[in-house]
Design a protein around this motif. Structure first.
Motif, short mmCIF file in Angstrom:
data_model
loop_
_atom_site.label_atom_id
_atom_site.label_comp_id
_atom_site.label_asym_id
_atom_site.label_seq_id
_atom_site.Cartn_x
_atom_site.Cartn_y
_atom_site.Cartn_z
N THR A 250 0.97 -0.98 -0.53
CA THR A 250 -0.06 0.01 -0.39
C THR A 250 0.89 1.02 0.43
O THR A 250 1.81 1.18 0.46
CB THR A 250 -0.68 0.12 1.16
N ILE A 251 0.52 2.20 -0.67
CA ILE A 251 1.74 3.85 -0.65
C ILE A 251 -0.15 4.47 -0.15
O ILE A 251 -1.24 4.39 -1.08
CB ILE A 251 1.47 3.66 -2.51
N VAL A 252 0.51 5.41 0.33
CA VAL A 252 -0.31 6.50 1.12
C VAL A 252 0.08 7.23 0.52
O VAL A 252 0.71 8.01 0.75
CB VAL A 252 -0.92 6.08 2.43
N LEU A 253 -0.47 8.65 -0.80
CA LEU A 253 -0.04 9.74 -1.05
C LEU A 253 -0.70 10.75 -0.07
O LEU A 253 -2.06 10.92 -0.06
CB LEU A 253 0.17 9.79 -2.65
N ALA A 254 -0.05 11.81 0.82
CA ALA A 254 -0.54 11.96 1.30
C ALA A 254 -0.65 13.61 0.77
O ALA A 254 -0.38 14.32 -0.11
CB ALA A 254 0.49 12.92 2.51
N GLU A 255 -1.52 14.72 1.41
CA GLU A 255 -1.59 16.12 0.86
C GLU A 255 -0.53 16.75 0.89
O GLU A 255 -0.29 17.45 -0.36
CB GLU A 255 -2.29 16.80 2.05
N GLN A 256 0.56 16.30 1.58
CA GLN A 256 2.18 16.84 1.80
C GLN A 256 2.71 15.99 1.28
O GLN A 256 2.81 15.14 1.86
CB GLN A 256 2.58 17.46 2.61
N PRO A 257 3.40 15.99 0.38
CA PRO A 257 3.61 14.58 -0.83
C PRO A 257 5.20 14.16 0.38
O PRO A 257 5.21 12.67 0.30
CB PRO A 257 4.70 14.72 -2.05
N GLU A 258 5.84 14.82 1.00
CA GLU A 258 6.72 14.06 1.59
C GLU A 258 6.28 13.21 2.61
O GLU A 258 6.79 12.54 3.49
CB GLU A 258 7.92 15.00 2.17
N ASP A 259 5.17 14.13 3.03
CA ASP A 259 4.18 12.89 4.79
C ASP A 259 3.66 11.16 4.07
O ASP A 259 3.24 10.87 4.38
CB ASP A 259 3.48 13.68 5.07
N SER A 260 3.89 11.10 2.89
CA SER A 260 3.59 10.20 2.01
C SER A 260 4.46 9.17 2.83
O SER A 260 4.91 8.42 3.26
CB SER A 260 3.89 9.95 0.64
N THR A 261 4.05 7.74 2.63
CA THR A 261 4.69 6.35 3.09
C THR A 261 3.74 5.06 2.44
O THR A 261 3.14 5.45 1.34
CB THR A 261 3.70 6.00 4.37
N ILE A 262 4.23 4.09 1.83
CA ILE A 262 4.87 3.22 1.54
C ILE A 262 5.11 1.98 2.59
O ILE A 262 6.21 2.01 3.46
CB ILE A 262 6.26 3.11 0.45
N GLU A 263 4.17 1.09 2.30
CA GLU A 263 4.08 -0.80 2.46
C GLU A 263 3.76 -1.27 1.94
O GLU A 263 3.55 -1.66 1.15
CB GLU A 263 3.56 -1.04 4.26
N ALA A 264 5.20 -2.41 2.01
CA ALA A 264 5.26 -3.40 0.57
C ALA A 264 6.28 -4.74 1.28
O ALA A 264 7.24 -4.43 2.04
CB ALA A 264 5.99 -2.60 -0.58
N THR A 265 5.29 -6.12 0.37
CA THR A 265 5.64 -7.15 1.26
C THR A 265 6.64 -7.61 -0.17
O THR A 265 5.59 -7.46 -1.15
CB THR A 265 5.00 -7.63 1.71
N VAL A 266 7.42 -8.56 -0.35
CA VAL A 266 7.52 -9.98 -1.50
C VAL A 266 7.52 -11.28 -1.35
O VAL A 266 8.49 -11.23 -0.03
CB VAL A 266 9.07 -9.24 -2.22
N ASP A 267 7.73 -11.67 -2.10
CA ASP A 267 7.65 -13.60 -1.31
C ASP A 267 8.57 -14.10 -1.69
O ASP A 267 9.20 -13.68 -3.23
CB ASP A 267 6.47 -14.08 -2.08
N PRO A 268 9.52 -14.17 -1.47
CA PRO A 268 11.44 -14.23 -1.64
C PRO A 268 11.52 -16.25 -2.20
O PRO A 268 12.21 -16.64 -2.56
CB PRO A 268 12.77 -14.65 -0.42
N THR A 269 10.54 -17.01 -1.87
CA THR A 269 10.43 -18.34 -2.66
C THR A 269 10.03 -17.76 -4.24
O THR A 269 10.14 -19.26 -4.89
CB THR A 269 9.14 -19.08 -1.93
N THR A 270 9.49 -16.86 -4.76
CA THR A 270 8.90 -16.53 -5.58
C THR A 270 10.28 -16.66 -6.93
O THR A 270 10.83 -15.63 -7.84
CB THR A 270 8.38 -15.73 -6.37
N ILE A 271 11.90 -16.04 -6.19
CA ILE A 271 13.11 -15.16 -6.62
C ILE A 271 13.32 -16.36 -8.00
O ILE A 271 13.28 -18.08 -8.30
CB ILE A 271 14.21 -16.19 -5.71
#
Length: 186
Positions: free
Chosen positions: A44-65
């Motif tokens: 999920t990426i949350v783009l905030a009103e002030q771009p520098e306050d935006s957040t990112i949370e991400a996961t990847v599955d290393p079994t798919t390497i």
């Protein structure tokens, strides 16, 4: 730079795993690079009103390497490298954004194999616009270099002519396409 993003639309975006990827390269035998891809990118990426306050949370599955070599991929999933049975997900959580000259960086905490370290991603924002399914899409490219030893991944073999089979440095590139789920409240 962050204040002048054309079409900037605050809101919550879901990473589209079918149109996003994580690739890497590492120097092998001191002379060439081996490349691979890790699938299963979501978040999920949350783009905030002030771009520098935006957040990112991400996961990847290393079994798919996938390095296009089944034996090598199996070795990478083993305890010598990623121990994917014990550590089936890698995560990234942003801690901030900053501009240096013309460059945009997203800083965050990267967790691989149970070890969390700070990283900085050099980001190229691709833009925001409509997609062919009636939604709104945002895209970006990012890259960074990490040291595998920082994450407890130290397996290596000395080579007869000097040096080692694998470098400690790993170059990581990320392509993200995300779809607006919830616009920000006006």
């Amino acid at each position: 730079m962050l204040q002048n993003i054309p079409g900037y639309l605050p809101g919550t975006y879901a990473i589209d795993g079918a149109h996003s990827n994580v690739t890497f390269s590492i120097r092998h035998m001191m002379v060439a690079k081996v490349r691979g891809e890790i699938e299963g990118l979501e978040g999920t990426i949350v783009l905030a009103e002030q771009p520098e306050d935006s957040t990112i949370e991400a996961t990847v599955d290393p079994t798919t390497i996938n390095t296009k070599n089944a034996d090598r991929d199996q070795h990478l999933r083993s305890g010598d490298f990623f121990a994917t049975e014990e550590h089936p997900a890698w995560t990234f959580r942003s801690t901030g954004a900053r501009v240096e000259g013309d460059d945009l960086f997203v800083d965050g905490d990267l967790q691989i194999k149970g070890v969390t370290k700070p990283v900085s991603l050099l980001v190229e924002f691709g833009g925001i616009g409509p997609d062919t399914w009636g939604g709104t899409r945002a895209g970006a490219s990012a890259r960074t270099r990490i040291k595998r030893s920082d994450f407890g991944i130290t397996w290596n073999v000395a080579i007869e002519s000097g040096g080692v089979m694998l470098s400690d440095d790993v170059d990581v590139e990320i392509e993200i396409s995300s779809v607006l789920q919830v616009p920000a409240e006006a």
